[in-house]
Scaffold this active site. Sequence first.
Site, PDB file in Angstrom:
ATOM      1  N   ARG A 218     -28.992  -6.929 -57.574  1.00  0.00           N
ATOM      2  CA  ARG A 218     -28.074  -5.567 -56.476  1.00  0.00           C
ATOM      3  C   ARG A 218     -27.605  -6.464 -55.259  1.00  0.00           C
ATOM      4  NH1 ARG A 218     -31.256  -1.410 -53.164  1.00  0.00           N
ATOM      5  NH2 ARG A 218     -30.084   0.290 -53.300  1.00  0.00           N
TER       6      ARG A 218
ATOM      7  N   ASP B 140     -22.905  -6.667 -51.864  1.00  0.00           N
ATOM      8  CA  ASP B 140     -22.172  -7.606 -51.298  1.00  0.00           C
ATOM      9  C   ASP B 140     -20.724  -7.149 -51.663  1.00  0.00           C
ATOM     10  OD1 ASP B 140     -21.030  -9.711 -49.844  1.00  0.00           O
ATOM     11  OD2 ASP B 140     -20.951 -11.004 -51.386  1.00  0.00           O
TER      12      ASP B 140
ATOM     13  N   VAL C 226     -18.570  -3.882 -50.108  1.00  0.00           N
ATOM     14  CA  VAL C 226     -18.466  -3.676 -48.816  1.00  0.00           C
ATOM     15  C   VAL C 226     -17.629  -5.090 -48.269  1.00  0.00           C
ATOM     16  CG1 VAL C 226     -19.427  -3.325 -46.636  1.00  0.00           C
ATOM     17  CG2 VAL C 226     -20.534  -2.565 -48.515  1.00  0.00           C
TER      18      VAL C 226
ATOM     19  N   ASP D 118     -17.816 -11.294 -50.296  1.00  0.00           N
ATOM     20  CA  ASP D 118     -17.653 -12.407 -49.199  1.00  0.00           C
ATOM     21  C   ASP D 118     -18.922 -12.776 -48.528  1.00  0.00           C
ATOM     22  OD1 ASP D 118     -18.344  -9.919 -47.696  1.00  0.00           O
ATOM     23  OD2 ASP D 118     -16.678 -10.420 -46.092  1.00  0.00           O
TER      24      ASP D 118
ATOM     25  N   SER E 279     -20.772 -10.847 -47.052  1.00  0.00           N
ATOM     26  CA  SER E 279     -21.081 -10.220 -45.551  1.00  0.00           C
ATOM     27  C   SER E 279     -22.561  -9.616 -45.642  1.00  0.00           C
ATOM     28  CB  SER E 279     -20.033  -9.425 -45.348  1.00  0.00           C
ATOM     29  OG  SER E 279     -19.859  -8.293 -46.385  1.00  0.00           O
TER      30      SER E 279
ATOM     31  N   ASN F 280     -29.303  -0.103 -47.553  1.00  0.00           N
ATOM     32  CA  ASN F 280     -29.841  -1.395 -47.765  1.00  0.00           C
ATOM     33  C   ASN F 280     -31.096  -1.638 -46.852  1.00  0.00           C
ATOM     34  OD1 ASN F 280     -27.477  -2.300 -49.000  1.00  0.00           O
ATOM     35  ND2 ASN F 280     -26.329  -2.874 -47.193  1.00  0.00           N
TER      36      ASN F 280
ATOM     37  N   PRO G 255     -22.248   3.769 -52.826  1.00  0.00           N
ATOM     38  CA  PRO G 255     -22.280   5.072 -53.420  1.00  0.00           C
ATOM     39  C   PRO G 255     -23.760   5.565 -53.284  1.00  0.00           C
ATOM     40  CG  PRO G 255     -22.251   3.325 -55.167  1.00  0.00           C
ATOM     41  CD  PRO G 255     -21.854   2.704 -54.009  1.00  0.00           C
TER      42      PRO G 255
ATOM     43  N   HIS H 184     -29.581  -0.362 -64.164  1.00  0.00           N
ATOM     44  CA  HIS H 184     -30.791   0.276 -63.690  1.00  0.00           C
ATOM     45  C   HIS H 184     -31.889   0.292 -64.872  1.00  0.00           C
ATOM     46  CE1 HIS H 184     -28.478   2.705 -60.203  1.00  0.00           C
ATOM     47  NE2 HIS H 184     -28.684   1.421 -59.911  1.00  0.00           N
ATOM     48  N   THR H 185     -31.634  -0.574 -65.873  1.00  0.00           N
ATOM     49  CA  THR H 185     -32.559  -0.577 -66.993  1.00  0.00           C
ATOM     50  C   THR H 185     -33.561  -1.682 -66.499  1.00  0.00           C
ATOM     51  OG1 THR H 185     -32.756  -0.806 -69.172  1.00  0.00           O
ATOM     52  CG2 THR H 185     -31.529  -2.683 -67.943  1.00  0.00           C
TER      53      THR H 185
ATOM     54  N   ASP I 107     -32.216  -4.676 -71.167  1.00  0.00           N
ATOM     55  CA  ASP I 107     -31.973  -4.178 -72.751  1.00  0.00           C
ATOM     56  C   ASP I 107     -31.075  -3.071 -72.339  1.00  0.00           C
ATOM     57  OD1 ASP I 107     -33.539  -2.061 -71.632  1.00  0.00           O
ATOM     58  OD2 ASP I 107     -35.200  -2.715 -72.457  1.00  0.00           O
TER      59      ASP I 107
HETATM   60  C1  HEM Z   1     -23.054   3.778 -59.518  1.00  0.00           C
HETATM   61  C2  HEM Z   1     -23.820   4.013 -58.283  1.00  0.00           C
HETATM   62  C3  HEM Z   1     -25.042   3.432 -57.951  1.00  0.00           C
HETATM   63  C4  HEM Z   1     -25.922   3.866 -57.298  1.00  0.00           C
HETATM   64  C5  HEM Z   1     -25.892   5.244 -56.559  1.00  0.00           C
HETATM   65  C6  HEM Z   1     -27.224   3.175 -57.091  1.00  0.00           C
HETATM   66  C7  HEM Z   1     -28.278   3.488 -56.563  1.00  0.00           C
HETATM   67  C8  HEM Z   1     -29.562   2.554 -56.568  1.00  0.00           C
HETATM   68  C9  HEM Z   1     -30.582   3.130 -55.558  1.00  0.00           C
HETATM   69  C10 HEM Z   1     -30.972   4.250 -54.814  1.00  0.00           C
HETATM   70  C11 HEM Z   1     -31.741   2.009 -55.845  1.00  0.00           C
HETATM   71  C12 HEM Z   1     -33.035   2.142 -55.611  1.00  0.00           C
HETATM   72  C13 HEM Z   1     -32.967   1.451 -54.033  1.00  0.00           C
HETATM   73  C14 HEM Z   1     -34.356   1.702 -53.652  1.00  0.00           C
HETATM   74  O1  HEM Z   1     -35.159   2.794 -53.633  1.00  0.00           O
HETATM   75  O2  HEM Z   1     -34.697   0.912 -52.867  1.00  0.00           O
HETATM   76  C15 HEM Z   1     -31.179   1.187 -56.831  1.00  0.00           C
HETATM   77  C16 HEM Z   1     -31.367   0.170 -57.581  1.00  0.00           C
HETATM   78  C17 HEM Z   1     -30.923  -1.012 -58.039  1.00  0.00           C
HETATM   79  N1  HEM Z   1     -29.514  -0.970 -58.451  1.00  0.00           N
HETATM   80 FE1  HEM Z   1     -28.405   0.634 -58.191  1.00  0.00          FE
HETATM   81  N2  HEM Z   1     -26.830   1.980 -57.930  1.00  0.00           N
HETATM   82  C18 HEM Z   1     -25.816   2.023 -58.241  1.00  0.00           C
HETATM   83  C19 HEM Z   1     -25.213   1.222 -58.907  1.00  0.00           C
HETATM   84  C20 HEM Z   1     -25.461   0.002 -59.237  1.00  0.00           C
HETATM   85  C21 HEM Z   1     -24.836  -1.376 -59.931  1.00  0.00           C
HETATM   86  C22 HEM Z   1     -23.303  -1.095 -60.105  1.00  0.00           C
HETATM   87  C23 HEM Z   1     -25.838  -2.302 -60.070  1.00  0.00           C
HETATM   88  C24 HEM Z   1     -25.556  -3.753 -60.325  1.00  0.00           C
HETATM   89  C25 HEM Z   1     -24.243  -4.238 -60.821  1.00  0.00           C
HETATM   90  C26 HEM Z   1     -26.834  -1.714 -59.538  1.00  0.00           C
HETATM   91  C27 HEM Z   1     -28.065  -2.619 -59.423  1.00  0.00           C
HETATM   92  C28 HEM Z   1     -29.272  -2.004 -59.122  1.00  0.00           C
HETATM   93  C29 HEM Z   1     -30.643  -3.123 -59.071  1.00  0.00           C
HETATM   94  C30 HEM Z   1     -30.679  -3.961 -60.002  1.00  0.00           C
HETATM   95  C31 HEM Z   1     -31.685  -2.006 -58.671  1.00  0.00           C
HETATM   96  C32 HEM Z   1     -32.973  -2.336 -58.584  1.00  0.00           C
HETATM   97  C33 HEM Z   1     -33.104  -3.379 -57.383  1.00  0.00           C
HETATM   98  C34 HEM Z   1     -34.425  -4.083 -56.919  1.00  0.00           C
HETATM   99  O3  HEM Z   1     -35.523  -3.562 -57.835  1.00  0.00           O
HETATM  100  O4  HEM Z   1     -34.993  -4.403 -55.815  1.00  0.00           O
HETATM  101  N3  HEM Z   1     -26.828  -0.538 -59.259  1.00  0.00           N
HETATM  102  N4  HEM Z   1     -29.691   1.482 -57.193  1.00  0.00           N
END
Ligand code: HEM
Length: 324
Positions: free
Chosen positions: A64, A69, A72, A76, A78, A93, A162, A192-193, A252
Amino acid sequence: MAWNSTPSKWLLGLFLVLAVVAVSEAQLVDTFYKLKCPGGPAKVTQTVRSWIAKDRTLAPALLRLHFHDCFVRGCDASVLLDGTSGEKFAAGNENSLRGFNVIDDIKAKVEAICPGVVSCADILALAARDAVVAIGGTNYTVPLGRRDGIVTSKAEADANLPSFAANFNTLKSVFASKGLSVTDLVVLSGSHTVGFAHCAVMQSRLYNFNSSVKTDPALDPTFVLTLKNLCKQGDTTTLIKMDLSKSVDTWDPNYYTNVIRGRALFTSDDQLKRNSAGLSVVQSMNQSPSPFNKAFGASMIKMGRIGVLTGTSGQIRKKCNVKN
Ligand code: HEM
Ligand SMILES: *[C@@H]1O[C@H](CO)[C@@H](O)[C@H](O)[C@H]1NC(C)=O
Ligand SMILES: *[C@@H]1O[C@H](CO)[C@@H](O)[C@H](O)[C@H]1NC(C)=O
């Protein structure tokens, strides 16, 4: 003589020279550290592996960090810069991004073998890849040669990351503004898997959806009971797994099954199937065998090229949390 008589050849030659200059200045290449710091990328891999062996939940955190990074100011680093008006304090963040200590440790170990050579932005890209591989994802080659920025802005992060409540068209246009397609959006959301979310982001879907409906009807009713048990009304701090169908996170395509069944946590996840183009990618990723792993590498490579600084732009930070 000959070249004088054939201006088209001369022009072609000039074009080739310019093209080579452009490539050497502006493009990322897989072999960037081959001569400059041959042990650098392997040191990143080794350090990521040893942290994840101790705490598996660092894998999603590192993935994540690279995403936040890149969205925004480009990739880089940032997101790593300290400062109360910096990206770390943006809504998406603050109290949410993790793994900064891992990046600092990697940087210290890489600096020890090649001082001032490997950028923090490249470390983020490599660490994201190594994290995914460490929990069962497929390896892909990371193009390298990013340099580090010197500016970080909370306001820019708030404007570019987003929201979990975003609808399909908003997600599509945010990704398009970074040069990413609907396929990239759906494939990268497959992240998000794995990983965790705070109950804070579930409150409105579970208890306060809109003025007439309390719980989002897009959620599977059985799943709602599970979620309400894990995230009580008003709870903003508890962390829950994003894929509740497995107790230990492995890489997965299960996310896509969850999306189809109304068992993905966020509105942004659910929205991917509410549009025909999105739905067709969701369905294709949900096939068995799934093309997800291969597609994921390709989309990560694309994401990793967003707005990169190369050549003589930016700097190679000595420490990732402060500019030189
Ligand atoms: C499409 C728009 C996306 C939205 C709206 C979104 C939103 C979120 C949110 C709200 C969380 C939970 C954060 C929290 O409650 O602390 C999350 C977690 C996460 N997101 Fe996304 N996400 C998006 C796309 C992505 C993308 C593109 C990636 C990676 C390439 C990604 C990877 C992750 C990962 C791995 C987590 C878990 C982080 C952790 O366990 O610390 N997400 N995301
Ligand atoms: C992935 O492949 C690269 C070579 O492209 C290799 O250096 C690296 O160690 C691999 N990563 C993992 C985590 O196995
Ligand atoms: C509330 O959500 C439901 C289900 O999505 C929808 O049918 C309804 O129009 C919404 N009502 C308002 C007031 O937004």
